[in-house]
Design a protein around this motif. Structure first.
Motif, PDB file in Angstrom:
ATOM      1  N   VAL A  15      -4.882   8.548  10.896  1.00  0.00           N
ATOM      2  CA  VAL A  15      -5.919   7.647  10.039  1.00  0.00           C
ATOM      3  C   VAL A  15      -5.964   6.219  10.081  1.00  0.00           C
ATOM      4  O   VAL A  15      -6.921   5.681   9.476  1.00  0.00           O
ATOM      5  N   LEU A  16      -4.957   5.566  10.826  1.00  0.00           N
ATOM      6  CA  LEU A  16      -4.981   4.294  11.163  1.00  0.00           C
ATOM      7  C   LEU A  16      -5.412   4.229  12.786  1.00  0.00           C
ATOM      8  O   LEU A  16      -6.180   3.015  12.730  1.00  0.00           O
ATOM      9  N   VAL A  38       0.735  -1.295   0.019  1.00  0.00           N
ATOM     10  CA  VAL A  38      -0.014   0.089  -0.035  1.00  0.00           C
ATOM     11  C   VAL A  38       0.745   1.233  -0.040  1.00  0.00           C
ATOM     12  O   VAL A  38       1.892   1.273   0.751  1.00  0.00           O
ATOM     13  N   PRO A  39       0.344   2.285  -0.866  1.00  0.00           N
ATOM     14  CA  PRO A  39       1.585   3.462  -0.963  1.00  0.00           C
ATOM     15  C   PRO A  39       1.191   4.493   0.121  1.00  0.00           C
ATOM     16  O   PRO A  39       0.831   5.597   0.017  1.00  0.00           O
ATOM     17  N   TRP A  40       1.760   4.001   1.504  1.00  0.00           N
ATOM     18  CA  TRP A  40       1.480   4.801   2.701  1.00  0.00           C
ATOM     19  C   TRP A  40       2.299   6.031   2.752  1.00  0.00           C
ATOM     20  O   TRP A  40       1.687   6.974   3.194  1.00  0.00           O
ATOM     21  N   ARG A  41       3.204   6.198   2.156  1.00  0.00           N
ATOM     22  CA  ARG A  41       4.067   7.241   2.125  1.00  0.00           C
ATOM     23  C   ARG A  41       3.512   8.409   1.385  1.00  0.00           C
ATOM     24  O   ARG A  41       3.584   9.763   1.803  1.00  0.00           O
ATOM     25  N   ARG A  42       2.643   8.165   0.253  1.00  0.00           N
ATOM     26  CA  ARG A  42       2.070   9.023  -0.425  1.00  0.00           C
ATOM     27  C   ARG A  42       0.674   9.536   0.468  1.00  0.00           C
ATOM     28  O   ARG A  42       0.482  11.002   0.529  1.00  0.00           O
ATOM     29  N   TRP A  43       0.119   8.886   1.090  1.00  0.00           N
ATOM     30  CA  TRP A  43      -0.934   9.292   1.865  1.00  0.00           C
ATOM     31  C   TRP A  43      -0.620  10.124   3.184  1.00  0.00           C
ATOM     32  O   TRP A  43      -1.326  11.038   3.381  1.00  0.00           O
ATOM     33  N   LEU A  44       0.621   9.884   3.540  1.00  0.00           N
ATOM     34  CA  LEU A  44       1.065  10.730   4.695  1.00  0.00           C
ATOM     35  C   LEU A  44       1.877  11.859   4.312  1.00  0.00           C
ATOM     36  O   LEU A  44       2.532  12.455   5.368  1.00  0.00           O
ATOM     37  N   GLY A  45       2.249  11.993   3.189  1.00  0.00           N
ATOM     38  CA  GLY A  45       2.961  13.320   2.655  1.00  0.00           C
ATOM     39  C   GLY A  45       4.478  12.991   3.046  1.00  0.00           C
ATOM     40  O   GLY A  45       5.089  13.945   3.055  1.00  0.00           O
ATOM     41  N   GLU A  46       4.858  11.618   2.958  1.00  0.00           N
ATOM     42  CA  GLU A  46       6.410  11.403   3.147  1.00  0.00           C
ATOM     43  C   GLU A  46       7.191  11.344   2.053  1.00  0.00           C
ATOM     44  O   GLU A  46       6.401  10.981   0.813  1.00  0.00           O
ATOM     45  N   PRO A 102      -0.003   6.930  12.481  1.00  0.00           N
ATOM     46  CA  PRO A 102      -0.970   8.068  11.906  1.00  0.00           C
ATOM     47  C   PRO A 102      -2.218   7.945  12.507  1.00  0.00           C
ATOM     48  O   PRO A 102      -2.802   6.913  12.549  1.00  0.00           O
TER      49      PRO A 102
END
Length: 213
Positions: A90-91, A23-31, A88
């Motif tokens: 969001v989780l 899952v592209p979590w870095r993109r979701w968190l702005g990392e 985060p």
């Protein structure tokens, strides 16, 4: 029938691990993205083993569905915390709310082996404990750990106060042992910050497995 449940749980865990690994979590968190190929085999195997272990004690109870639904969230939380030392909102926040609601549903079904009112109280208690510890020593715990605590408190207290205490104790014990091992190996120093979320999750998992035997 029980073998089918265990196999189905393992397949679910396999998919959960694959999802948590890709899952592209870095993109979701702005990392910032990190170069390198994703290796999903490890998380996939870990997810399958965890879910199979949760399903192994028979007969299957309604709360098993709750634990299995939490596994992909837990795997993703561990991955994020290990990578960027963040848990985060969001989780963590949906995990707490979802656990409360799902355990409330499990309590309405026959064959459950826990207490929903005690789970709610346990979530509040563990959240309060972590908040107090963070206020006493802000360098030791982060606010993300505080926000993860209610979900784990709900799950642990479902089975009883002893399980809640055990899961909490194991989290701190595992964290302390890991820190000592890293210090001894000179891979960390006294000021090194370690992500505590994985230890919280591992302690809770161990306590749940022992409680469900």
């Amino acid at each position: 029938m029980h073998v089918v449940v265990v196999v189905a749980a393992a397949v679910w865990g396999l998919g959960s691990g694959l999802a948590a690994a890709t899952v592209p979590w870095r993109r979701w968190l702005g990392e910032e993205p990190v170069a390198g190929a994703v290796r999903p085999a490890g998380p996939a195997v870990l997810g399958a083993v965890v879910c199979a272990a949760l399903a192994l004690p028979g007969p299957a109870r309604p709360e098993l569905a709750v634990w299995l639904l939490l596994v992909p969230v837990a795997l993703l939380l561990a991955r994020v915390d290990l990578a960027v030392k963040r848990l985060p909102d969001v989780l963590t926040l949906p995990a707490a709310a979802g656990t409360a609601v799902l355990l409330g549903g499990a309590a309405l079904l026959p064959g459950h082996d826990g207490s929903w009112p005690r789970a709610l109280l346990g979530g509040a208690v563990l959240g309060g404990v972590y908040f107090t510890l963070m206020m006493i020593n802000p360098a030791g715990l982060g606010f993300g750990d505080v926000k993860l605590a209610p979900a784990l408190g709900l799950a642990l207290a479902w089975y009883g106060w002893r399980t809640l205490f055990l899961g909490t104790f194991l989290a701190f014990a595992l964290g302390a042992l890991t820190a000592l091992a890293l210090l001894a190996a000179r891979r960390a120093h006294r000021g090194t910050a370690l992500p505590f979320g994985p230890f919280m999750l591992l302690g809770a998992l161990t306590a749940l497995l022992l409680a469900a035997r």
